[in-house]
Design a protein around this motif. Structure first.
Motif, short mmCIF file in Angstrom:
data_model
loop_
_atom_site.label_atom_id
_atom_site.label_comp_id
_atom_site.label_asym_id
_atom_site.label_seq_id
_atom_site.Cartn_x
_atom_site.Cartn_y
_atom_site.Cartn_z
N THR A 70 -13.81 2.25 7.26
CA THR A 70 -13.38 2.47 8.64
C THR A 70 -12.47 3.68 8.84
O THR A 70 -11.90 3.85 9.92
CB THR A 70 -12.63 1.23 9.17
N CYS A 71 -12.30 4.53 7.82
CA CYS A 71 -11.37 5.65 8.00
C CYS A 71 -11.91 6.90 7.29
O CYS A 71 -12.60 6.81 6.29
CB CYS A 71 -9.98 5.31 7.49
N SER A 72 -11.55 8.05 7.85
CA SER A 72 -12.03 9.31 7.31
C SER A 72 -11.27 9.68 6.05
O SER A 72 -10.16 9.21 5.80
CB SER A 72 -11.85 10.43 8.34
N ALA A 73 -11.87 10.56 5.25
CA ALA A 73 -11.26 10.98 3.99
C ALA A 73 -9.95 11.73 4.23
O ALA A 73 -8.97 11.54 3.50
CB ALA A 73 -12.24 11.83 3.19
N GLU A 74 -9.93 12.59 5.25
CA GLU A 74 -8.70 13.34 5.51
C GLU A 74 -7.57 12.41 5.94
O GLU A 74 -6.42 12.56 5.50
CB GLU A 74 -8.94 14.39 6.60
N LEU A 75 -7.89 11.42 6.77
CA LEU A 75 -6.89 10.44 7.17
C LEU A 75 -6.39 9.66 5.96
O LEU A 75 -5.18 9.43 5.81
CB LEU A 75 -7.48 9.49 8.22
N CYS A 76 -7.30 9.25 5.09
CA CYS A 76 -6.90 8.53 3.87
C CYS A 76 -5.93 9.37 3.03
O CYS A 76 -4.93 8.87 2.52
CB CYS A 76 -8.12 8.19 3.01
N ALA A 77 -6.25 10.65 2.90
CA ALA A 77 -5.39 11.54 2.11
C ALA A 77 -4.01 11.67 2.76
O ALA A 77 -2.98 11.63 2.07
CB ALA A 77 -6.05 12.90 1.95
N ASP A 78 -3.98 11.79 4.08
CA ASP A 78 -2.70 11.91 4.78
C ASP A 78 -1.86 10.65 4.60
O ASP A 78 -0.65 10.72 4.35
CB ASP A 78 -2.93 12.15 6.29
N VAL A 79 -2.50 9.49 4.74
CA VAL A 79 -1.78 8.21 4.58
C VAL A 79 -1.30 8.06 3.14
O VAL A 79 -0.16 7.63 2.89
CB VAL A 79 -2.69 7.04 5.01
N TYR A 80 -2.15 8.41 2.19
CA TYR A 80 -1.79 8.28 0.78
C TYR A 80 -0.58 9.14 0.43
O TYR A 80 0.26 8.77 -0.38
CB TYR A 80 -2.99 8.70 -0.08
N MET A 81 -0.46 10.30 1.07
CA MET A 81 0.63 11.24 0.77
C MET A 81 1.93 10.89 1.49
O MET A 81 3.00 11.35 1.09
CB MET A 81 0.22 12.66 1.17
N ASP A 82 1.87 10.08 2.54
CA ASP A 82 3.05 9.83 3.38
C ASP A 82 3.91 8.71 2.76
O ASP A 82 3.65 7.52 2.95
CB ASP A 82 2.59 9.44 4.80
N LEU A 83 4.93 9.12 2.05
CA LEU A 83 5.77 8.15 1.32
C LEU A 83 6.56 7.26 2.28
O LEU A 83 6.70 6.06 2.05
CB LEU A 83 6.73 8.89 0.39
N ALA A 84 7.09 7.86 3.35
CA ALA A 84 7.88 7.07 4.30
C ALA A 84 7.02 5.98 4.94
O ALA A 84 7.45 4.83 5.10
CB ALA A 84 8.48 7.98 5.37
N TYR A 85 5.79 6.34 5.29
CA TYR A 85 4.89 5.35 5.90
C TYR A 85 4.53 4.24 4.91
O TYR A 85 4.45 3.07 5.27
CB TYR A 85 3.64 6.06 6.40
N ARG A 86 4.33 4.62 3.65
CA ARG A 86 3.94 3.61 2.66
C ARG A 86 4.98 2.50 2.55
O ARG A 86 4.64 1.34 2.31
CB ARG A 86 3.71 4.26 1.31
N LYS A 87 6.25 2.85 2.73
CA LYS A 87 7.29 1.82 2.64
C LYS A 87 7.12 0.75 3.70
O LYS A 87 7.60 -0.37 3.55
CB LYS A 87 8.68 2.47 2.76
N SER A 88 6.40 1.09 4.79
CA SER A 88 6.22 0.12 5.87
C SER A 88 5.02 -0.79 5.67
O SER A 88 4.93 -1.84 6.32
CB SER A 88 6.10 0.86 7.21
N TRP A 89 4.08 -0.39 4.79
CA TRP A 89 2.87 -1.23 4.65
C TRP A 89 2.61 -1.74 3.24
O TRP A 89 1.82 -2.66 3.06
CB TRP A 89 1.62 -0.49 5.16
N ASP A 90 3.26 -1.18 2.24
CA ASP A 90 3.08 -1.63 0.85
C ASP A 90 4.24 -2.54 0.48
O ASP A 90 5.36 -2.08 0.25
CB ASP A 90 3.01 -0.42 -0.08
N SER A 91 3.96 -3.84 0.40
CA SER A 91 5.03 -4.81 0.17
C SER A 91 5.63 -4.75 -1.24
O SER A 91 6.65 -5.37 -1.49
CB SER A 91 4.50 -6.23 0.44
N TYR A 92 4.99 -4.00 -2.14
CA TYR A 92 5.50 -3.91 -3.51
C TYR A 92 6.51 -2.77 -3.68
O TYR A 92 7.11 -2.63 -4.75
CB TYR A 92 4.35 -3.73 -4.51
N VAL A 93 6.69 -1.97 -2.66
CA VAL A 93 7.62 -0.85 -2.76
C VAL A 93 9.05 -1.34 -2.54
O VAL A 93 9.37 -1.90 -1.49
CB VAL A 93 7.29 0.25 -1.73
N ALA A 94 9.92 -1.10 -3.53
CA ALA A 94 11.35 -1.38 -3.36
C ALA A 94 12.08 -0.12 -2.91
O ALA A 94 12.97 -0.18 -2.07
CB ALA A 94 11.95 -1.89 -4.68
#
Length: 213
Positions: free
Chosen positions: A58-82
């Motif tokens: 359901t998502c484009s490759a460029e969007l996936c790359a942008d999300v993968y690189m965004d560390l601040a955003y990952r803290k909001s959706w990856d529950s394993y990040v301390a």
């Protein structure tokens, strides 16, 4: 060891989108939710290296790359990040990442470098992100947290020809300490497909997140 990634490393990552290199002992470990996970036993550590093939529908490759690189955003959706941030450590830019482990087990943390390249390969647009631990970078260790000194990951992504993204991932992680084999296997079998599912959701919510920033 050089802290830089080579052109050859990027090339070998995207080439596995076309034809995963599975000679020399790689075995199919699990196939679930459209994701194939292969593993290779590492005699030196008694651990496995993994290769993952899948499609995020359901998502484009460029969007996936942008999300993968965004560390601040990952803290909001990856529950394993301390804890997760990029910083300058003695003149070298690196990422600090602390991962939550189950109760009664020590958290792990990583100091690693990464690089993204957006490639044009004979008209194909391919996004490649490489990462590896950088133990030579000075970063104080935390009490009660085990530092992972042997970690590598490569991710290659391109369009699946429709609205989705074809993904190849290769990773190895030596978490150190005494971790039951059943937990390691469980994490590989469920953690990777779960991560890809969570990332797909994160992609769909990314534009809202960016508007609120």
């Amino acid at each position: 060891m050089s802290l830089q990634f080579t052109d050859e490393e990027f090339q070998s990552a995207w080439k596995e989108l076309d034809e995963p290199q599975l000679e020399g002992g790689w075995e199919l470990f699990v196939e679930t939710k459209g994701v194939q996970i292969y593993r290779l036993y590492d005699k030196e550590t008694g651990l496995y290296e993994y290769k993952v093939l899948g499609v995020l529908t359901t998502c484009s490759a460029e969007l996936c790359a942008d999300v993968y690189m965004d560390l601040a955003y990952r803290k909001s959706w990856d529950s394993y990040v301390a804890e997760l941030y990029e910083n300058d450590f003695s003149g070298q830019t690196a990422i600090y990442w602390e991962v939550k482990y189950p109760m009664l087990m020590s958290h792990r943390d990583y100091v690693y470098i990464r690089e993204r390249r957006d490639l044009d390969v004979d008209g194909r647009k391919i996004w490649v992100i490489l990462a590896r631990s950088a133990p030579q970078i000075q970063c104080a260790e935390k009490k009660g947290v085990i530092r992972v000194k042997d970690y590598k990951q490569s991710v290659a992504m391109e369009s699946d020809g429709g609205c989705g993204t074809k993904v190849f991932m290769n990773y190895f992680d030596n978490p150190g300490g005494m971790i039951p084999t059943c937990l390691v296997n469980w994490a590989a079998k469920t953690g990777v497909p779960g991560f890809l599912t969570d990332m797909q959701k994160a992609c769909s919510n990314y534009s809202n997140y960016c508007q609120k920033k």
